[in-house]
Design an enzyme around this catalytic site. Structure first.
Site, PDB file in Angstrom:
ATOM      1  CB  SER A 257     -11.573  -7.369  -5.755  1.00  0.00           C
ATOM      2  OG  SER A 257     -12.016  -8.229  -4.728  1.00  0.00           O
TER       3      SER A 257
ATOM      4  CE1 TYR B 100      -6.710  -8.359  -3.695  1.00  0.00           C
ATOM      5  CE2 TYR B 100      -8.970  -8.426  -2.903  1.00  0.00           C
ATOM      6  CZ  TYR B 100      -8.042  -8.664  -3.900  1.00  0.00           C
ATOM      7  OH  TYR B 100      -8.432  -9.206  -5.103  1.00  0.00           O
TER       8      TYR B 100
END
Length: 261
Positions: free
Chosen positions: A144, A157
């Site tokens: 990501s 996250y």
């Protein structure tokens, strides 16, 4: 072209029942790969299998949680014994919990780490052991932009995806001698059903992303397919330990003032 041909290859894609996972799986299917998808939800597996079969792909589905190492080991063994070798592994399954760090429950933090970081390690280890025996394999971890940047409310996250970036590099370091390439893809902001509510003109976050992205648009799920096929194919045999960010150029720039054209 031969370099990108995935005929006679099998790709296991975790969490490929919708969204970006499905788009990447379709790219592999178009390149000739046989697809094996996973989910924890039977109805999602059934719908996804129908979708893939309608497109003419050879596909099968398995229901299990990638964080359960015992069940995952049983399923990987079943796949290789009943379907065939897993040539390509894409660790795509993941979750996100948007909570300010000071308010986040420790149990929720641990769950995100477990799914987004420990799960990929479990799957890479199980599949990687078999790839080591065969002296060949491709593993792609879906990282990501949060592997590189921080953002409000996504501490767990970002911690998981930062860890996944380093896990990718470490596995590449350890397994390169076995002719296994371990790389990552870092998607930017993409137009999916999840982002639909915030992608209309005038929404502050939509305007922020359009302004922040040099390309001037959200990514389309299909924009991930070329990179996925490249990293899964012979074309990337000397590419190892890399994270390719498919982000329209966000990580390349500091951005621009909102009034600048």
């Amino acid at each position: 072209m031969y370099l990108f041909d995935l005929k006679n290859k099998r790709a296991l894609i975790t969490g490929a029942t919708h969204g970006l996972g499905m788009a990447m799986a379709e790219g592999l299917g178009d390149a000739g790969a046989e697809l094996i998808i996973t989910s924890t939800t039977p109805s999602k597996i059934e719908n996804a299998l129908a979708h893939y079969k309608a497109k003419g792909y050879k596909v099968s589905g398995f229901i299990f949680d990638v964080t359960d190492e015992k069940v995952a080991a049983e399923k990987v063994a079943e796949i290789e014994e009943t379907i065939g070798t897993i040539d390509i592994l894409i660790n795509n399954a993941g979750i996100i919990k948007r909570v300010p760090a000071e308010n986040m429950e420790i149990a929720d933090f641990r769950q995100v780490i477990d799914v987004d970081l420990v799960g990929p390690f479990i799957m890479a280890q199980l599949v990687g052991r078999r790839m080591i025996e065969r002296k060949e394999g491709k593993i792609i971890n879906i990282c990501s932009m949060m592997s590189e940047l921080g953002r409000n409310t996504v501490s767990a996250y970002a911690a998981a995806k930062g860890g996944l970036k380093m896990l990718t590099r470490n596995l590449a370091t350890e397994w390169a001698k076995h002719n296994i390439q371990v790389n990552g893809i870092g998607p930017g902001y993409f137009a999916t059903s999840q982002t639909a509510p915030i992608r209309h003109d005038g929404h502050p976050f939509n305007d922020f992303i359009i302004n922040r992205t040099p390309t001037g648009r959200w990514g389309n799920p299909e924009d991930l397919q070329g990179t996925t096929v490249f990293l899964a194919s012979k074309a990337s045999d000397f590419v190892n330990g890399q994270i390719i960010y498919v982000d329209g150029g966000i990580l390349a720039t500091i951005g621009k003032p909102s009034n600048e054209q």
